[in-house]
Design an enzyme around this catalytic site. Structure first.
Site, PDB file in Angstrom:
ATOM      1  N   HIS A  62      52.555  30.279  35.880  1.00  0.00           N
ATOM      2  CA  HIS A  62      54.006  30.397  35.725  1.00  0.00           C
ATOM      3  C   HIS A  62      54.808  29.761  36.848  1.00  0.00           C
ATOM      4  O   HIS A  62      55.950  29.367  36.630  1.00  0.00           O
ATOM      5  CB  HIS A  62      54.410  31.867  35.618  1.00  0.00           C
ATOM      6  N   CYS A  66      46.160  35.294  56.519  1.00  0.00           N
ATOM      7  CA  CYS A  66      46.492  36.078  57.704  1.00  0.00           C
ATOM      8  C   CYS A  66      46.341  37.549  57.326  1.00  0.00           C
ATOM      9  O   CYS A  66      45.896  37.861  56.225  1.00  0.00           O
ATOM     10  CB  CYS A  66      47.886  35.740  58.249  1.00  0.00           C
TER      11      CYS A  66
END
Length: 143
Positions: free
Chosen positions: A98, A65
């Site tokens: 991570h 978006c």
């Protein structure tokens, strides 16, 4: 591999380019995004992507978006979804390594198209490191 993709009007050009990249990589695509530039509501196109990721119907999701924020916030309402709003390749790699991000949220108005394509490649090629990161990821859900 199968990827679900969703976008609003700000992300149509990027979505079409990402689909082209994914198909060139022999990746199956489930397209939930708009193909137009008329104003639409991003949740209508993000919820199906997040549901597919949450239900494990696809391997990953990509949402696009204008700022990437609304799409990512929407996706993260779904259980088992870890949507990461990324604006550089390095952030994208860290989101996978991570955080075990399973949805990449792209801010179409703030990154270039070549940047977006590099980020998609990095997202798909980067593995979750596990280890100390796995313990942290396991603490994310509220249930």
């Amino acid at each position: 591999m199968k990827i679900a993709i969703g976008n609003d009007h700000a992300g149509t050009q990027y979505k079409l380019a990402v689909i082209g990249l994914l198909k060139s990589m022999n990746i199956e695509v489930e397209n939930y995004g708009t193909d137009g530039t008329d104003s639409v509501d991003y949740p209508d196109f993000v919820h199906p992507v997040a549901k597919d990721v949450s239900d494990k119907n696809v391997d990953f999701g990509i949402i696009i978006c204008g700022s990437g924020n609304g799409a990512s916030i929407t996706a993260n309402k779904h259980q088992k979804v870890r949507s990461a709003l990324c604006w550089t390749k390095e952030i994208t790699v860290l989101a996978r390594q991570h955080n075990d991000a399973n949805i990449l949220s792209l801010p179409a108005r703030y990154i270039s198209l070549p940047q977006a394509l590099d980020m998609v490649k990095a997202f798909l090629e980067t593995k979750f490191e596990g280890g100390r990161h796995e313990r942290r990821v396991e603490k994310i859900p509220c249930n």
